[in-house]
Scaffold this active site. Sequence first.
Site, PDB file in Angstrom:
ATOM      1  N   CYS A 103       0.827  -1.183   0.000  1.00 18.80           N
ATOM      2  CA  CYS A 103       0.000   0.000   0.000  1.00 18.80           C
ATOM      3  C   CYS A 103       0.878   1.255   0.000  1.00 18.80           C
ATOM      4  O   CYS A 103       0.579   2.229  -0.686  1.00 18.80           O
ATOM      5  CB  CYS A 103      -0.854  -0.061   1.251  1.00 18.80           C
ATOM      6  SG  CYS A 103      -1.956   1.263   1.302  1.00 18.80           S
ATOM      7  N   CYS A 203      -4.106  -1.770   5.953  1.00 15.26           N
ATOM      8  CA  CYS A 203      -3.804  -0.449   5.411  1.00 15.26           C
ATOM      9  C   CYS A 203      -4.960   0.479   5.664  1.00 15.26           C
ATOM     10  O   CYS A 203      -5.041   1.084   6.689  1.00 15.26           O
ATOM     11  CB  CYS A 203      -3.532  -0.615   3.942  1.00 15.26           C
ATOM     12  SG  CYS A 203      -2.686   0.796   3.309  1.00 15.26           S
TER      13      CYS A 203
END
Length: 396
Positions: A103, A203
Amino acid sequence: MKKKQRVVVGLSGGVDSSVAAYLLKEQGYEVIGLFMKNWHDDSVTISNECPWLEDSNDAMLVAQKLNIPFQTVDLSEQYKERIVDYMFREYEMGRTPNPDVLCNREIKFDVFMKIALDLGADFVATGHYCRKSSFQKDGQTIHQLLAGKDPNKDQSYFLCQLSQEQLAKTLFPIGELLKPKVREIAAAQDLITAEKRDSQGLCFIGKVRLPEFLQQQLAPKKGAIVEIPSDFEGYKKGAEISEEKNLQTLSAKTQYQKNDGTVVGTHQGAHYFTNGQRKGLGVGGTQEPLFVIATDVEENIIYTGQGKSHPGLYRRGLFVKKEEIHWVREDLVLKIGETMEVMARIRYRQPLEKATLHQTRSGLYVIFTKPQSAITEGQFVAWYSGDELLGSGVIS
């Protein structure tokens, strides 16, 4: 008069990025707040736990309080493509991906960074607990990624895939601070996020129920759970041969067959399990708890061993394929045949362990001084010198 430098801060609606924005403003930058909306699927998030609306609202209130411009960007498409689809592919192959590292590499410091630079930003900033420093070498500026000052919160591992280009454009305003200090600043500035608890989970998909999330894409199929005895023949490694062969031996996964152990239960799909996992096996009656020591997605078998010290959990080495080696410090890349003494970790929060890197034609071997528990394919190994993260790679 010199024009102020413009910084775009990724405001996540948490306390860390809020304080990052405040500090930059204090330092005299022109600050813009940007909230990233990422892909998320309400059917698998634990509904009250993934309030991206609440987060974007908190981010907006922080921006208002600091009197900085604010906007939301919708990155769900890129997120789905680069993170979610990738995760499914990895799980299908029986690997365990690390979405947070990806991410950062794919979204925050790539897609997001491009948007920020399009807004005329000189830098992007995040609320990560890590530091950056730069020095000159042979007429070039070299950027260093350093661990955060707070040993409990250091997030350098999550940024282990960043490049020199990305680091050049990045600021980490809270890297020098300890978490309690960050909360204290937020409270003193009366920021709504001062008391907000840290976000967990993927994330920023929020807390996902992983098995259900995976089951949507990967159909359940029943298979055997096999327990391997701790005196299994395959744990006796032969005599050392050539160096490369020896590196291979130290890094090799132990191979198991169904009849190497005893069938002790069934499961709903080997790709839902990961090395070192203890929960979710649903097998009782053993003296010590069972741990997953290997999964075979082809044959749909999970291999387990009793207790934390089962030899099947431990290995001294791991291998990173040539194309998956990443050096943050490009000037330190090893040539074939070279070695380097480092400190390394194979997961976030793991204390750094002594290791030696061996660069060979086929890739990089990381050999630890002490055997490591649950080395897991698809996860990242990161290596350091002191508090500087030098590079990383995907464990193959």
